[in-house]
Every structure is written in C-alpha cells, then in structure tokens.
Design a protein around this motif. Structure first.
Motif, PDB file in Angstrom:
ATOM      1  N   SER A  42       1.214 -19.099   1.051  1.00  0.00           N
ATOM      2  CA  SER A  42      -0.189 -18.740   1.217  1.00  0.00           C
ATOM      3  C   SER A  42      -0.612 -17.587   0.311  1.00  0.00           C
ATOM      4  CB  SER A  42      -0.460 -18.345   2.670  1.00  0.00           C
ATOM      5  OG  SER A  42      -1.823 -18.001   2.812  1.00  0.00           O
ATOM      6  N   ALA A  43      -1.849 -17.648  -0.126  1.00  0.00           N
ATOM      7  CA  ALA A  43      -2.447 -16.545  -0.869  1.00  0.00           C
ATOM      8  C   ALA A  43      -3.335 -15.699   0.040  1.00  0.00           C
ATOM      9  CB  ALA A  43      -3.269 -17.090  -2.041  1.00  0.00           C
ATOM     10  N   SER A  44      -3.521 -16.157   1.256  1.00  0.00           N
ATOM     11  CA  SER A  44      -4.399 -15.484   2.215  1.00  0.00           C
ATOM     12  C   SER A  44      -3.632 -14.421   3.001  1.00  0.00           C
ATOM     13  CB  SER A  44      -4.979 -16.508   3.194  1.00  0.00           C
ATOM     14  OG  SER A  44      -5.537 -15.869   4.313  1.00  0.00           O
ATOM     15  N   THR A  45      -4.135 -13.206   2.971  1.00  0.00           N
ATOM     16  CA  THR A  45      -3.517 -12.120   3.736  1.00  0.00           C
ATOM     17  C   THR A  45      -3.495 -12.452   5.217  1.00  0.00           C
ATOM     18  OG1 THR A  45      -4.221 -10.500   2.090  1.00  0.00           O
ATOM     19  CG2 THR A  45      -3.640  -9.648   4.261  1.00  0.00           C
ATOM     20  N   ASP A  46      -4.577 -13.033   5.719  1.00  0.00           N
ATOM     21  CA  ASP A  46      -4.636 -13.370   7.142  1.00  0.00           C
ATOM     22  C   ASP A  46      -3.575 -14.404   7.519  1.00  0.00           C
ATOM     23  OD1 ASP A  46      -6.699 -11.606   7.687  1.00  0.00           O
ATOM     24  OD2 ASP A  46      -8.268 -13.115   7.426  1.00  0.00           O
ATOM     25  N   VAL A  47      -3.382 -15.413   6.692  1.00  0.00           N
ATOM     26  CA  VAL A  47      -2.375 -16.442   6.969  1.00  0.00           C
ATOM     27  C   VAL A  47      -0.975 -15.827   6.911  1.00  0.00           C
ATOM     28  CG1 VAL A  47      -1.346 -18.595   6.127  1.00  0.00           C
ATOM     29  CG2 VAL A  47      -3.832 -18.357   6.233  1.00  0.00           C
ATOM     30  N   LYS A  49      -0.174 -12.681   7.503  1.00  0.00           N
ATOM     31  CA  LYS A  49      -0.008 -11.855   8.708  1.00  0.00           C
ATOM     32  C   LYS A  49       0.232 -12.719   9.942  1.00  0.00           C
ATOM     33  CE  LYS A  49      -3.687  -9.068   8.239  1.00  0.00           C
ATOM     34  NZ  LYS A  49      -4.588  -7.899   8.392  1.00  0.00           N
ATOM     35  N   GLN A  50      -0.535 -13.772  10.098  1.00  0.00           N
ATOM     36  CA  GLN A  50      -0.356 -14.661  11.258  1.00  0.00           C
ATOM     37  C   GLN A  50       1.032 -15.293  11.254  1.00  0.00           C
ATOM     38  OE1 GLN A  50      -3.634 -17.391  10.938  1.00  0.00           O
ATOM     39  NE2 GLN A  50      -5.152 -15.880  11.580  1.00  0.00           N
ATOM     40  N   GLY A  51       1.479 -15.716  10.087  1.00  0.00           N
ATOM     41  CA  GLY A  51       2.801 -16.315   9.977  1.00  0.00           C
ATOM     42  C   GLY A  51       3.908 -15.328  10.324  1.00  0.00           C
ATOM     43  N   LEU A  52       3.783 -14.110   9.818  1.00  0.00           N
ATOM     44  CA  LEU A  52       4.782 -13.082  10.118  1.00  0.00           C
ATOM     45  C   LEU A  52       4.776 -12.722  11.598  1.00  0.00           C
ATOM     46  CD1 LEU A  52       4.262 -10.812   6.982  1.00  0.00           C
ATOM     47  CD2 LEU A  52       6.311 -12.162   7.516  1.00  0.00           C
ATOM     48  N   ILE A  94      10.885  -8.539   9.061  1.00  0.00           N
ATOM     49  CA  ILE A  94       9.534  -9.047   9.327  1.00  0.00           C
ATOM     50  C   ILE A  94       8.569  -7.878   9.481  1.00  0.00           C
ATOM     51  CG2 ILE A  94       8.077 -10.266  11.002  1.00  0.00           C
ATOM     52  CD1 ILE A  94      10.569 -12.090  11.542  1.00  0.00           C
ATOM     53  N   ASP A  95       8.984  -6.858  10.218  1.00  0.00           N
ATOM     54  CA  ASP A  95       8.127  -5.682  10.412  1.00  0.00           C
ATOM     55  C   ASP A  95       7.775  -5.021   9.083  1.00  0.00           C
ATOM     56  OD1 ASP A  95       8.047  -6.051  13.160  1.00  0.00           O
ATOM     57  OD2 ASP A  95       9.569  -4.517  13.588  1.00  0.00           O
ATOM     58  N   GLY A  96       8.757  -4.946   8.187  1.00  0.00           N
ATOM     59  CA  GLY A  96       8.492  -4.368   6.867  1.00  0.00           C
ATOM     60  C   GLY A  96       7.483  -5.187   6.082  1.00  0.00           C
ATOM     61  N   ALA A  97       7.645  -6.497   6.092  1.00  0.00           N
ATOM     62  CA  ALA A  97       6.711  -7.377   5.388  1.00  0.00           C
ATOM     63  C   ALA A  97       5.328  -7.322   6.041  1.00  0.00           C
ATOM     64  CB  ALA A  97       7.239  -8.808   5.368  1.00  0.00           C
ATOM     65  N   LEU A  98       5.305  -7.263   7.357  1.00  0.00           N
ATOM     66  CA  LEU A  98       4.032  -7.195   8.081  1.00  0.00           C
ATOM     67  C   LEU A  98       3.294  -5.896   7.776  1.00  0.00           C
ATOM     68  CD1 LEU A  98       2.206  -8.720  10.034  1.00  0.00           C
ATOM     69  CD2 LEU A  98       3.527  -7.750  11.915  1.00  0.00           C
ATOM     70  N   ALA A  99       4.025  -4.807   7.639  1.00  0.00           N
ATOM     71  CA  ALA A  99       3.396  -3.527   7.280  1.00  0.00           C
ATOM     72  C   ALA A  99       2.724  -3.635   5.911  1.00  0.00           C
ATOM     73  CB  ALA A  99       4.429  -2.409   7.292  1.00  0.00           C
ATOM     74  N   LEU A 100       3.393  -4.297   4.985  1.00  0.00           N
ATOM     75  CA  LEU A 100       2.802  -4.496   3.656  1.00  0.00           C
ATOM     76  C   LEU A 100       1.562  -5.380   3.742  1.00  0.00           C
ATOM     77  CD1 LEU A 100       6.100  -5.043   1.639  1.00  0.00           C
ATOM     78  CD2 LEU A 100       4.523  -3.100   1.401  1.00  0.00           C
ATOM     79  N   ALA A 101       1.642  -6.446   4.513  1.00  0.00           N
ATOM     80  CA  ALA A 101       0.495  -7.343   4.662  1.00  0.00           C
ATOM     81  C   ALA A 101      -0.677  -6.619   5.313  1.00  0.00           C
ATOM     82  CB  ALA A 101       0.882  -8.567   5.488  1.00  0.00           C
ATOM     83  N   ASN A 102      -0.383  -5.773   6.293  1.00  0.00           N
ATOM     84  CA  ASN A 102      -1.450  -5.009   6.955  1.00  0.00           C
ATOM     85  C   ASN A 102      -2.121  -4.012   6.016  1.00  0.00           C
ATOM     86  OD1 ASN A 102      -1.358  -6.240   9.496  1.00  0.00           O
ATOM     87  ND2 ASN A 102       0.287  -4.900  10.195  1.00  0.00           N
ATOM     88  N   GLN A 103      -1.422  -3.613   4.965  1.00  0.00           N
ATOM     89  CA  GLN A 103      -1.998  -2.727   3.947  1.00  0.00           C
ATOM     90  C   GLN A 103      -2.728  -3.517   2.863  1.00  0.00           C
ATOM     91  OE1 GLN A 103       1.247  -0.358   2.404  1.00  0.00           O
ATOM     92  NE2 GLN A 103       1.848   0.307   4.454  1.00  0.00           N
ATOM     93  N   GLY A 104      -2.766  -4.833   3.024  1.00  0.00           N
ATOM     94  CA  GLY A 104      -3.420  -5.686   2.040  1.00  0.00           C
ATOM     95  C   GLY A 104      -2.544  -6.021   0.849  1.00  0.00           C
ATOM     96  N   LYS A 105      -1.275  -5.696   0.922  1.00  0.00           N
ATOM     97  CA  LYS A 105      -0.337  -5.949  -0.171  1.00  0.00           C
ATOM     98  C   LYS A 105       0.348  -7.305   0.055  1.00  0.00           C
ATOM     99  CE  LYS A 105       0.490  -1.019  -0.793  1.00  0.00           C
ATOM    100  NZ  LYS A 105       1.501   0.049  -0.760  1.00  0.00           N
ATOM    101  N   THR A 106      -0.434  -8.356  -0.078  1.00  0.00           N
ATOM    102  CA  THR A 106       0.035  -9.699   0.237  1.00  0.00           C
ATOM    103  C   THR A 106       1.189 -10.133  -0.654  1.00  0.00           C
ATOM    104  OG1 THR A 106      -2.192 -10.240   0.966  1.00  0.00           O
ATOM    105  CG2 THR A 106      -0.723 -12.093   0.577  1.00  0.00           C
ATOM    106  N   ASP A 107       1.082  -9.902  -1.944  1.00  0.00           N
ATOM    107  CA  ASP A 107       2.153 -10.317  -2.851  1.00  0.00           C
ATOM    108  C   ASP A 107       3.458  -9.582  -2.546  1.00  0.00           C
ATOM    109  OD1 ASP A 107       0.551 -12.155  -4.164  1.00  0.00           O
ATOM    110  OD2 ASP A 107      -0.059 -10.727  -5.725  1.00  0.00           O
ATOM    111  N   GLU A 108       3.364  -8.288  -2.238  1.00  0.00           N
ATOM    112  CA  GLU A 108       4.557  -7.517  -1.888  1.00  0.00           C
ATOM    113  C   GLU A 108       5.150  -8.001  -0.565  1.00  0.00           C
ATOM    114  OE1 GLU A 108       1.703  -6.242  -2.983  1.00  0.00           O
ATOM    115  OE2 GLU A 108       2.056  -4.523  -4.286  1.00  0.00           O
ATOM    116  N   ALA A 109       4.287  -8.358   0.380  1.00  0.00           N
ATOM    117  CA  ALA A 109       4.748  -8.878   1.672  1.00  0.00           C
ATOM    118  C   ALA A 109       5.503 -10.193   1.471  1.00  0.00           C
ATOM    119  CB  ALA A 109       3.571  -9.069   2.624  1.00  0.00           C
ATOM    120  N   LYS A 110       4.957 -11.051   0.612  1.00  0.00           N
ATOM    121  CA  LYS A 110       5.612 -12.326   0.348  1.00  0.00           C
ATOM    122  C   LYS A 110       6.952 -12.113  -0.362  1.00  0.00           C
ATOM    123  CE  LYS A 110       2.920 -15.495  -1.370  1.00  0.00           C
ATOM    124  NZ  LYS A 110       1.834 -16.186  -2.077  1.00  0.00           N
TER     125      LYS A 110
END
Length: 128
Positions: A42-47, A49-52, A94-110
């Motif tokens: 996904s390229a969507s931050t919301d997707v 975050k929901q997945g994580l 997962i928590d680490g990736a979710l923290a990145l996604a919550n900061q809007g850093k989708t590519d880093e979270a992925k």
C-alpha cells in the motif's frame, strides 16, 4: 422460573459465542500474513496503519494460545516460552513501524515492516 431459565440460556449462549469467536494461533498467523502483504503493497498511510494495527492485535491474541506443534509441551515449557518471545519480538517490530506510520513516514514504516520477515522465518522454522 421461566425468566431465570431464559437468563441462564442467554448467559450460556454469550459464553459459547465468545469461545467460538476466539481465533486460533493459525487464524491469527493468517491474519498477520494477510495484513503484512497489504502493508508492503500500500501507498496509503491509513492502510499501512490499519494493517499494522491488525497485525499487532493478531500477534497479541496468538500469544494467548499454543501452536499445534507445541500442544503436547504445556504452558511452562521452554518451547512455548520461546514461541511467545518470538511474538514479543514481532510486536516490538510492529510498534516501531507503527510509530513511523503515525508520523506520516509511510515508506520508512514499510521498510521497517520488511524486517518482520526474518522474525517470521526464524520462528516458523521452529514452530510451524
């Protein structure tokens, strides 16, 4: 007497449905796998975050159970403790990736989510 019986039946049905709704370790692993794919694609931050979040919930639920391969070992066995330790590691990742996604850093979270594969591979070899 009729009201008491109805209340008792309602309570039994509620308990039975709660037990029936509890996911098995295998079901939770399937949920993790499905959402892992969604997170990586996904390229969507919301997707993402929901997945994580779904992965985290499934991993936490899986910790309450014992995989089929370990059923004969018992709750206190070293193998069951190690299985749960692997899920602790995954939840931390997962928590680490979710923290990145919550900061809007989708590519880093992925990118962080890609590291989940090593944890999965290590523990699947042992307990799948």
């Amino acid at each position: 007497m009729g009201k008491k019986m109805m209340a008792l039946m309602a309570a039994v049905l509620l308990i039975a449905s709660t037990v029936a709704m509890a996911a098995s370790v295998a079901d939770n692993m399937e949920t993790i796998a499905e959402n892992y794919g969604k997170v990586l694609k996904s390229a969507s931050t919301d997707v993402v975050k929901q997945g994580l979040e779904a992965m985290r919930a499934a991993a936490q639920d899986a910790q309450k159970g014992i995989p089929t391969k370990l059923k004969s070992k018992g709750e206190g066995s070293a193998e069951v403790k190690d299985f749960r330790h692997g899920l602790d590691l995954l939840i931390g990742q997962i928590d680490g990736a979710l923290a990145l996604a919550n900061q809007g850093k989708t590519d880093e979270a992925k990118k962080a989510a890609q590291d989940f594969k090593l944890t999965r591979d290590t523990y699947h070899k042992k307990y799948r």
